[in-house]
Design a protein around this motif. Structure first.
Motif, PDB file in Angstrom:
ATOM      1  N   HIS A  96       0.846  -1.198   0.000  1.00  0.00           N
ATOM      2  CA  HIS A  96       0.000   0.000   0.000  1.00  0.00           C
ATOM      3  C   HIS A  96       0.876   1.241   0.000  1.00  0.00           C
ATOM      4  O   HIS A  96       2.044   1.197   0.421  1.00  0.00           O
ATOM      5  CB  HIS A  96      -0.925  -0.019   1.215  1.00  0.00           C
ATOM      6  CG  HIS A  96      -1.979   1.028   1.181  1.00  0.00           C
ATOM      7  ND1 HIS A  96      -1.826   2.256   1.792  1.00  0.00           N
ATOM      8  CD2 HIS A  96      -3.212   1.036   0.603  1.00  0.00           C
ATOM      9  CE1 HIS A  96      -2.918   2.979   1.595  1.00  0.00           C
ATOM     10  NE2 HIS A  96      -3.784   2.252   0.874  1.00  0.00           N
ATOM     11  N   ILE A  97       0.324   2.351  -0.412  1.00  0.00           N
ATOM     12  CA  ILE A  97       1.087   3.584  -0.502  1.00  0.00           C
ATOM     13  C   ILE A  97       1.529   4.097   0.858  1.00  0.00           C
ATOM     14  O   ILE A  97       2.433   4.927   0.960  1.00  0.00           O
ATOM     15  CB  ILE A  97       0.257   4.669  -1.242  1.00  0.00           C
ATOM     16  CG1 ILE A  97       1.175   5.819  -1.687  1.00  0.00           C
ATOM     17  CG2 ILE A  97      -0.888   5.157  -0.360  1.00  0.00           C
ATOM     18  CD1 ILE A  97       0.488   6.812  -2.598  1.00  0.00           C
ATOM     19  N   PHE A 149      -6.810  -5.002  -4.565  1.00  0.00           N
ATOM     20  CA  PHE A 149      -7.601  -4.041  -3.797  1.00  0.00           C
ATOM     21  C   PHE A 149      -6.948  -3.723  -2.459  1.00  0.00           C
ATOM     22  O   PHE A 149      -7.284  -2.719  -1.834  1.00  0.00           O
ATOM     23  CB  PHE A 149      -9.021  -4.560  -3.601  1.00  0.00           C
ATOM     24  CG  PHE A 149      -9.824  -4.570  -4.867  1.00  0.00           C
ATOM     25  CD1 PHE A 149     -10.398  -3.403  -5.348  1.00  0.00           C
ATOM     26  CD2 PHE A 149      -9.987  -5.734  -5.599  1.00  0.00           C
ATOM     27  CE1 PHE A 149     -11.138  -3.392  -6.527  1.00  0.00           C
ATOM     28  CE2 PHE A 149     -10.717  -5.733  -6.769  1.00  0.00           C
ATOM     29  CZ  PHE A 149     -11.289  -4.570  -7.246  1.00  0.00           C
ATOM     30  N   ASP A 150      -6.002  -4.562  -2.009  1.00  0.00           N
ATOM     31  CA  ASP A 150      -5.239  -4.222  -0.806  1.00  0.00           C
ATOM     32  C   ASP A 150      -4.254  -3.102  -1.103  1.00  0.00           C
ATOM     33  O   ASP A 150      -4.023  -2.224  -0.270  1.00  0.00           O
ATOM     34  CB  ASP A 150      -4.487  -5.456  -0.292  1.00  0.00           C
ATOM     35  CG  ASP A 150      -5.427  -6.560   0.156  1.00  0.00           C
ATOM     36  OD1 ASP A 150      -6.563  -6.237   0.546  1.00  0.00           O
ATOM     37  OD2 ASP A 150      -5.016  -7.739   0.106  1.00  0.00           O
ATOM     38  N   VAL A 151      -3.655  -3.139  -2.275  1.00  0.00           N
ATOM     39  CA  VAL A 151      -2.707  -2.092  -2.665  1.00  0.00           C
ATOM     40  C   VAL A 151      -3.430  -0.769  -2.873  1.00  0.00           C
ATOM     41  O   VAL A 151      -3.003   0.286  -2.394  1.00  0.00           O
ATOM     42  CB  VAL A 151      -1.953  -2.526  -3.943  1.00  0.00           C
ATOM     43  CG1 VAL A 151      -1.130  -1.359  -4.496  1.00  0.00           C
ATOM     44  CG2 VAL A 151      -1.068  -3.719  -3.642  1.00  0.00           C
ATOM     45  N   ASN A 152      -4.572  -0.852  -3.584  1.00  0.00           N
ATOM     46  CA  ASN A 152      -5.346   0.364  -3.846  1.00  0.00           C
ATOM     47  C   ASN A 152      -6.817  -0.003  -3.919  1.00  0.00           C
ATOM     48  O   ASN A 152      -7.261  -0.592  -4.909  1.00  0.00           O
ATOM     49  CB  ASN A 152      -4.893   1.010  -5.154  1.00  0.00           C
ATOM     50  CG  ASN A 152      -5.573   2.349  -5.401  1.00  0.00           C
ATOM     51  OD1 ASN A 152      -6.435   2.785  -4.630  1.00  0.00           O
ATOM     52  ND2 ASN A 152      -5.184   3.010  -6.484  1.00  0.00           N
ATOM     53  N   PRO A 153      -7.580   0.322  -2.899  1.00  0.00           N
ATOM     54  CA  PRO A 153      -9.018   0.003  -2.923  1.00  0.00           C
ATOM     55  C   PRO A 153      -9.761   0.665  -4.073  1.00  0.00           C
ATOM     56  O   PRO A 153     -10.883   0.243  -4.396  1.00  0.00           O
ATOM     57  CB  PRO A 153      -9.506   0.524  -1.570  1.00  0.00           C
ATOM     58  CG  PRO A 153      -8.291   0.589  -0.711  1.00  0.00           C
ATOM     59  CD  PRO A 153      -7.166   0.919  -1.635  1.00  0.00           C
ATOM     60  N   THR A 170     -17.324  -5.424  -9.071  1.00  0.00           N
ATOM     61  CA  THR A 170     -16.565  -6.416  -8.290  1.00  0.00           C
ATOM     62  C   THR A 170     -17.384  -6.878  -7.105  1.00  0.00           C
ATOM     63  O   THR A 170     -17.980  -6.059  -6.389  1.00  0.00           O
ATOM     64  CB  THR A 170     -15.241  -5.830  -7.795  1.00  0.00           C
ATOM     65  OG1 THR A 170     -14.497  -5.342  -8.921  1.00  0.00           O
ATOM     66  CG2 THR A 170     -14.416  -6.875  -7.069  1.00  0.00           C
ATOM     67  N   THR A 171     -17.409  -8.184  -6.893  1.00  0.00           N
ATOM     68  CA  THR A 171     -18.022  -8.784  -5.699  1.00  0.00           C
ATOM     69  C   THR A 171     -16.970  -9.630  -5.004  1.00  0.00           C
ATOM     70  O   THR A 171     -16.163 -10.301  -5.657  1.00  0.00           O
ATOM     71  CB  THR A 171     -19.233  -9.659  -6.066  1.00  0.00           C
ATOM     72  OG1 THR A 171     -18.817 -10.672  -6.994  1.00  0.00           O
ATOM     73  CG2 THR A 171     -20.340  -8.819  -6.699  1.00  0.00           C
ATOM     74  N   THR A 172     -16.958  -9.566  -3.667  1.00  0.00           N
ATOM     75  CA  THR A 172     -15.961 -10.299  -2.879  1.00  0.00           C
ATOM     76  C   THR A 172     -16.658 -11.373  -2.059  1.00  0.00           C
ATOM     77  O   THR A 172     -17.608 -11.080  -1.314  1.00  0.00           O
ATOM     78  CB  THR A 172     -15.188  -9.353  -1.957  1.00  0.00           C
ATOM     79  OG1 THR A 172     -14.560  -8.342  -2.756  1.00  0.00           O
ATOM     80  CG2 THR A 172     -14.123 -10.111  -1.177  1.00  0.00           C
TER      81      THR A 172
END
Length: 726
Positions: A96-97, A149-153, A170-172
């Motif tokens: 992540h950033i 999506f962990d890196v950038n939601p 997107t569905t999780t």
């Protein structure tokens, strides 16, 4: 001058292609930078910490030691020069950033840099399909790259079809992100032979694309089968036909079928795609079935259609077989001329029709005609036959014939049971049945008639579904054969849950006497005059008795040997010079002494007057008896005046107050007279070797006066002589 060198190095690294100046932060005299922008998983990069203001660093870092930390963890570094160090990463991992690196002094951060590392777009489960109906849309799905999506939601996906981009959703589920993209029917044509599609991902580091090509057959999903109807049926087959309004859309590519049949019995499927016919064969007669069927075009990646549900049944037919029976599976009451016949009922799937039952007839075995006036009462697995008249042929032998029956008729085959000589059937039954709970055995005695008896059959049935002479439905009788000479059956703990019965099996024309049921789980009791043990128990008791007698005589022998007194043969000499006892081998020792081995405990003395001791070669019995019964006051002597055969008595029981005593004569021992000798404390030989087999003299330090001997097993018979433990 030193700071100028640092700036020159920084300029060089920024110009170098591998160290792009893509992120610089300066604080407290230290600069940190990352070598590359827009990093993604798998890329290589460096983190560099450089001192740009030495005085500032000295004020903030007393130790003058700079480290690089990643998420508060020190990482490996290398020095470029005195003012610059770097950390090298060969393969980047998504982050992540908010994550990054620090230049630190003793763990305290001086300057930090934070940056995002993205994922790669590699889609390996891209799938597209459309329903073969008017106005259909194209639906494509795939799994989002892990950690995207962990890196950038805010990561987003799009699908391109015919130069138009369509947003995806997107569905999780269970931490797995699934992306779905839809091309609306207004912009989709299902009649193309193939479709070219592109997926793009935007995660803030730039856009990545994957392109796919899919065929029409691979994407087409057939509609559910419609208007299923029966074409024909029989007792073991059924054919159905359905309608397909869009058959012309996929001629030559249809169809595979997926069938789920309940109940799931063995069956065979055949299809006719031209006429849209499905046939099932090898089905069970008179059976209700439910069929769930779906189809797809002939492509392994094509989706199955929705299931169509079809219910049908097969025709009834006669039962496939009669019930199984046992040759001795019946109970006979000779006095009342009644029979209770057992069989194993058919499974319900074998009924093959309505109104299933069993058909039982009684025939005279020799006259071969049916006994019409017998009363037969049927149950699910038994028939009680009463009122049997004497046989017309006079043989008093009958055949019980059993068939299965339903609304379609009787089974083709039958099961027969021979009932031989009904009047004396009791003589062919096992008797005196009982249970040995200790050994977990069912026991019985052989029948009165044993000619032709070959074996026994043991029956059991659930006690919760049993009455004294039969087992109720739906229980089956279980049979186990055993040898005719074994009048028992080991049932372990199962006797607690079952009722037991036994029947004898006979060879030739002699029929069994039928089943005998155990009443109330009788425990075995010993009758008067009857041994409670079988032959093996008797053999075991005899063996134990023999063993006990053997042990008794061994113990007696041991005790007898332990009480043996000293019996010293001639050959004991006294060395006058050294005051030592010499034990020598003598050839004329009797044979009885040659078979004995002795060990001695020696009570030594010191000799004052060393007399000559000569061997007179007197023939003796080679023994000296120790007498502990005499009472001697203040003296000890060897009395040689008494009439004694080859023996000298040494009395050790008296209390000796004086230190001297005399030995008058030792005629019987074959030695000359000894002068008085001085008693010394008891001394035991230290060398405990038991045998001197070479006939060499054995030397001891003192003359033996008081000897205590124990008899041992002989280890040597030859050579003759005296053996002693030293």
């Amino acid at each position: 001058m030193r700071l100028s060198s640092v700036w020159i190095f920084i300029a060089i690294t920024c110009i170098s292609p591998s160290y792009c100046k893509c992120g610089i932060s300066i604080s407290k005299g230290v600069e940190i930078q990352v070598s590359q922008e827009r990093l993604r998983k798998g890329d290589a990069y460096n983190i560099t910490c450089s001192i740009v203001d030495l005085e500032e660093v000295q004020r903030n870092c007393k130790s003058h030691k700079i480290d690089i930390l990643a998420n508060n963890t020190k990482v490996a570094t290398k020095y470029i020069n005195a003012t610059t160090l770097y950390h090298q990463v060969d393969s980047a991992q998504p982050q992540h950033i908010s994550s990054g690196y620090f230049c630190s002094c003793n763990g305290a951060g001086l300057v930090a840099i934070k940056f995002q590392i993205g994922v790669q777009l590699h889609i390996d489960d891209f799938d597209c399909h459309f329903l073969d109906e008017p106005g259909t849309q194209l639906v494509c799905t795939f799994s989002a790259p892990p950690q995207s999506f962990d890196v950038n939601p805010q990561t987003s996906y799009k699908l391109e079809y015919k130069r138009r981009w369509w947003n995806c959703t997107t569905t999780t589920t269970n931490s797995l992100a699934r992306v779905q993209c839809i091309v609306p029917s207004s912009h989709f044509s299902k009649f193309e032979s193939e479709y070219k599609l592109t997926v793009s991902m935007d995660d803030g580091l730039g856009v990545m694309n994957n392109t796919f090509t899919r065929s029409k057959t691979e994407c087409t999903v057939l509609p559910a089968m419609e208007e299923l109807r029966q074409l024909n049926r029989s007792s073991n087959s059924h054919c159905l036909q359905y309608r397909d309004l869009r058959k012309s859309n996929h001629d030559g590519a249809c169809c595979e079928y997926n069938l789920k049949l309940e109940p799931n019995t063995t069956h065979k499927v055949s299809t006719d795609n031209t006429n849209l016919i499905i046939c099932l064969s090898q089905l069970l007669p008179h059976q209700n079935y439910t069929l769930n069927v779906s189809r797809r075009l002939n492509h392994p990646k094509t989706h199955w259609s929705e299931e169509a549900v079809y219910k049908f049944s097969t025709d009834a037919t006669i039962p496939p077989r009669p019930p199984n029976v046992w040759s001795n599976g019946y109970v006979v009451d000779s006095s009342r001329r009644e029979l209770l016949v057992y069989w194993q009922p058919l499974n319900e799937s074998e009924y093959n029709g309505f109104n299933f039952t069993y058909n039982v007839t009684v025939r005279d075995s020799l006259g071969n005609f049916q006994v019409g006036n017998a009363n037969i009462h049927l149950e699910s697995n038994t028939a009680r036959i009463s009122g049997m008249p004497p046989s017309t042929s006079g043989s008093d032998t009958y055949v019980i014939t059993i068939k299965s029956q339903n609304s379609a008729g009787l089974s083709e085959n039958s099961s027969d049971i021979l009932i031989s000589q009904l009047t004396n059937a009791e003589d062919r039954k096992p008797i005196d049945m009982c249970i040995e709970t200790e050994t977990q055995k069912l026991r019985w005695k052989e029948p009165k008639i044993t000619d032709g008896l070959t074996s026994y059959t043991i029956y059991s049935c659930d006690t919760t579904k049993a009455v004294p002479d039969r087992c109720k439905d739906p229980l089956r009788l279980a049979a186990t054969n055993t040898n005719s000479w074994d009048n028992y059956f080991i049932f372990h703990n199962s006797y607690k849950y079952y009722k037991w019965a036994v029947a004898g099996n006979y060879s030739g024309s002699t029929a069994a006497g039928g089943i005998v049921w155990l009443d109330d789980k009788n425990s075995c009791h010993t009758n008067a005059g009857e041994s409670p043990f079988d032959n093996r128990n008797v053999h075991a008791i005899i063996a134990l008795g023999v063993l006990g007698v053997t042990l008794y005589f061994l113990i007696r022998k041991f005790r007898y040997m332990s009480d043996i007194k000293v019996d010293l043969p001639p050959g004991v000499l006294v060395d006058r010079e050294s005051n030592q006892l010499l034990l020598t081998a003598i050839d004329d020792i009797p044979l009885t002494h040659r078979q004995d081995v002795y060990s001695v405990t020696i009570k030594p003395i010191v000799i004052d007057n060393k007399s000559d001791i000569t061997d007179k070669n007197t023939s003796t019995d080679n023994s000296a008896n120790i007498d502990t019964s005499a009472t001697i006051d203040n003296s000890a002597y060897i009395d040689t005046s008494a009439t004694t055969d080859n023996s000298a008595y040494i009395d050790t029981s008296s209390t000796i107050d004086k230190n001297t005593f005399s030995i008058d004569n030792v005629n019987n021992a074959g030695y000359t007279e000894l002068s008085p000798m001085l008693l010394t404390p008891r001394f035991s030989a230290t060398d405990n070797k038991s045998i001197n087999p070479r006939n060499e003299p054995a030397v001891m330090d003192y003359v033996a006066m008081d000897m205590v001997a124990r008899r041992q097993l002989p280890e040597y018979v030859k050579p003759p002589g005296l053996y002693a433990v030293l």
